[in-house]
Enzyme design. Structure first.
Site, PDB file in Angstrom:
ATOM      1  N   ARG A   9       8.845 -39.352  58.961  1.00  0.00           N
ATOM      2  CA  ARG A   9       9.548 -40.260  59.852  1.00  0.00           C
ATOM      3  C   ARG A   9       9.251 -39.865  61.295  1.00  0.00           C
ATOM      4  NH1 ARG A   9      15.554 -39.462  58.734  1.00  0.00           N
ATOM      5  NH2 ARG A   9      15.734 -40.972  60.436  1.00  0.00           N
ATOM      6  N   LYS A  79      18.258 -34.201  51.142  1.00  0.00           N
ATOM      7  CA  LYS A  79      19.470 -34.991  50.877  1.00  0.00           C
ATOM      8  C   LYS A  79      19.192 -36.490  50.968  1.00  0.00           C
ATOM      9  CE  LYS A  79      21.457 -34.975  55.568  1.00  0.00           C
ATOM     10  NZ  LYS A  79      22.651 -34.639  56.367  1.00  0.00           N
ATOM     11  N   ASP A  80      18.079 -36.900  51.611  1.00  0.00           N
ATOM     12  CA  ASP A  80      17.719 -38.310  51.712  1.00  0.00           C
ATOM     13  C   ASP A  80      16.929 -38.799  50.501  1.00  0.00           C
ATOM     14  OD1 ASP A  80      18.883 -38.475  54.231  1.00  0.00           O
ATOM     15  OD2 ASP A  80      16.995 -38.062  55.281  1.00  0.00           O
ATOM     16  N   THR A 123      31.337 -39.715  62.755  1.00  0.00           N
ATOM     17  CA  THR A 123      30.417 -39.372  61.673  1.00  0.00           C
ATOM     18  C   THR A 123      30.062 -40.650  60.922  1.00  0.00           C
ATOM     19  OG1 THR A 123      30.085 -38.172  59.593  1.00  0.00           O
ATOM     20  CG2 THR A 123      32.335 -38.811  60.118  1.00  0.00           C
ATOM     21  N   SER A 125      29.036 -40.499  57.749  1.00  0.00           N
ATOM     22  CA  SER A 125      29.016 -40.089  56.352  1.00  0.00           C
ATOM     23  C   SER A 125      30.367 -40.296  55.676  1.00  0.00           C
ATOM     24  CB  SER A 125      28.629 -38.606  56.260  1.00  0.00           C
ATOM     25  OG  SER A 125      28.983 -38.052  55.024  1.00  0.00           O
ATOM     26  N   ARG A 127      31.240 -39.066  52.921  1.00  0.00           N
ATOM     27  CA  ARG A 127      31.604 -37.742  52.410  1.00  0.00           C
ATOM     28  C   ARG A 127      32.374 -36.953  53.466  1.00  0.00           C
ATOM     29  NH1 ARG A 127      29.517 -33.078  53.762  1.00  0.00           N
ATOM     30  NH2 ARG A 127      27.779 -34.098  54.829  1.00  0.00           N
ATOM     31  N   ARG A 128      31.896 -36.962  54.689  1.00  0.00           N
ATOM     32  CA  ARG A 128      32.582 -36.240  55.759  1.00  0.00           C
ATOM     33  C   ARG A 128      33.919 -36.901  56.098  1.00  0.00           C
ATOM     34  NH1 ARG A 128      26.944 -35.914  58.914  1.00  0.00           N
ATOM     35  NH2 ARG A 128      26.156 -33.932  58.077  1.00  0.00           N
ATOM     36  N   ARG A 145      26.015 -43.648  64.142  1.00  0.00           N
ATOM     37  CA  ARG A 145      24.611 -43.638  63.746  1.00  0.00           C
ATOM     38  C   ARG A 145      23.782 -43.201  64.941  1.00  0.00           C
ATOM     39  NH1 ARG A 145      22.074 -46.882  60.119  1.00  0.00           N
ATOM     40  NH2 ARG A 145      20.312 -45.597  60.746  1.00  0.00           N
ATOM     41  N   THR A 150      21.738 -39.056  70.642  1.00  0.00           N
ATOM     42  CA  THR A 150      22.670 -40.188  70.734  1.00  0.00           C
ATOM     43  C   THR A 150      24.061 -39.779  70.288  1.00  0.00           C
ATOM     44  OG1 THR A 150      20.898 -41.791  70.386  1.00  0.00           O
ATOM     45  CG2 THR A 150      23.149 -42.518  69.920  1.00  0.00           C
ATOM     46  N   ARG A 151      24.124 -39.058  69.175  1.00  0.00           N
ATOM     47  CA  ARG A 151      25.431 -38.683  68.625  1.00  0.00           C
ATOM     48  C   ARG A 151      26.162 -37.710  69.541  1.00  0.00           C
ATOM     49  NH1 ARG A 151      24.725 -38.368  62.042  1.00  0.00           N
ATOM     50  NH2 ARG A 151      23.107 -39.949  61.865  1.00  0.00           N
ATOM     51  N   CYS A 238      24.378 -42.778  48.467  1.00  0.00           N
ATOM     52  CA  CYS A 238      24.730 -42.317  49.808  1.00  0.00           C
ATOM     53  C   CYS A 238      26.090 -42.828  50.268  1.00  0.00           C
ATOM     54  CB  CYS A 238      23.651 -42.727  50.805  1.00  0.00           C
ATOM     55  SG  CYS A 238      23.473 -44.513  50.993  1.00  0.00           S
TER      56      CYS A 238
END
Length: 308
Positions: A9, A79-80, A123, A125, A127-128, A145, A150-151, A238
């Site tokens: 990527r 994880k992706d 976040t 996610s 999961r988070r 995102r 950016t985050r 995901c």
């Protein structure tokens, strides 16, 4: 000398990770490696990941380029990578894992426990989100995102009080000094495979497989195999709030796997563990998933999956 084309990527983190693997291949095998950047669906869309309805949004285009011969190998964040096998490809190496924990980057150097109730934490996610809500700290959670800059920028600008990211990514970018808390897995279990890299080549390319195999770390492979077999058995993607972490303990004699399946609201949740020899990593993951399904994990997974 033949040049190996490494597909990646184009994000700063992905290129940094792939450059690390390229450097190791050059140093340990003498291979000539060049990076080829490939745009993926996950990179092109700003929609929440949970709305894509499947796995592989960050890797499908790279894997297609590998299978077609456009590149000779590919590096992904493990994880992706979908848990189902792609018969065109083989996972030739999983190098030693970086610290798999999640990390908080917050204003004023604060930890999760120090953030005042009502603080806004970002976040992307589920999961988070689930595990943050389960802590009962009164935090407000918002979707997020974008790349690391950016985050974190949304926190430094004052738009957010904190953001939660994978510690491994910050470490690979040389930005661990910005972390205000590496979150203990007792509070937040990471995503299955978090912190590990996946090095793939074509299934029929024995020469590239042989070169990549020198990078493989058996302990890391065993740990992530347990985590990913659990995820596969749960049939969770995901969008599901599933955390898992396997560790090799007792001088390499035992693999200990912890996992959680939760609801976005933080309650209910199912948190169990299992152990056994590392040689049985896949079976340990399957066994623990079966125990979680018996406790109702399938209902939590289905509840978190967006309708088609």
């Amino acid at each position: 000398m033949t040049t190996l084309r490494l597909g990646t990527r184009g994000s700063q983190l992905a290129v940094t990770q792939s450059s690390h693997i390229a450097d190791r291949l050059r140093a340990e095998t003498g291979a000539d490696v060049e990076l080829v950047t490939i745009s993926t669906l996950g990179d092109r869309s700003s929609a929440p990941l949970s709305t894509f309805g499947g796995q592989g949004v960050f890797v499908a285009a790279v894997r297609d380029a590998l299978a077609s011969g456009e590149v000779d190998l590919a590096v992904h964040s493990l994880k992706d990578l979908p848990t189902y096998a792609d018969p065109r490809l083989t996972l030739a190496a999983i190098p030693q894992r970086e610290d798999p924990r999640d990390a908080l980057v917050a204003r004023d150097g604060l930890t999760l426990a120090e953030l005042p109730a009502g603080s806004l934490v970002g976040t992307g996610s589920p999961r988070r989100v689930s595990q943050l809500n389960a802590l009962g700290l009164g935090l407000r959670i918002t979707g997020l995102r974008g790349n690391v800059d950016t985050r974190i920028g949304k926190m430094t600008s004052g738009e957010l009080d904190g953001v939660v990211l994978a510690r491994a990514g910050l470490a690979r970018l040389g930005r661990t000094d910005e972390i205000t808390e590496a979150i203990d897995p007792i509070q937040m279990l990471p995503a299955p495979g978090q912190g590990a890299l996946a090095c793939e080549c074509r299934a029929d390319d024995a020469d590239t497989h042989r070169l990549l195999s020198v990078l493989d770390d058996p302990d890391t492979r065993a740990a992530v195999s347990a985590e990913r077999s659990l995820l596969a058995t749960l049939e969770a993607g995901c969008s599901a709030p599933v955390g898992a972490l396997a560790e090799i303990v007792n001088e390499g004699e035992e693999l200990w796997l912890r996992a959680v399946v939760g609801d976005i609201s933080g309650s209910p949740s199912i948190r169990l563990s299992a152990s056994g020899p590392p040689s049985e990593a896949v079976a340990i993951g399957e066994r623990l998933a079966a125990e979680m399904l018996a406790e109702g994990a399938d209902r939590l997974v289905q509840a978190s999956t967006p309708a088609p």
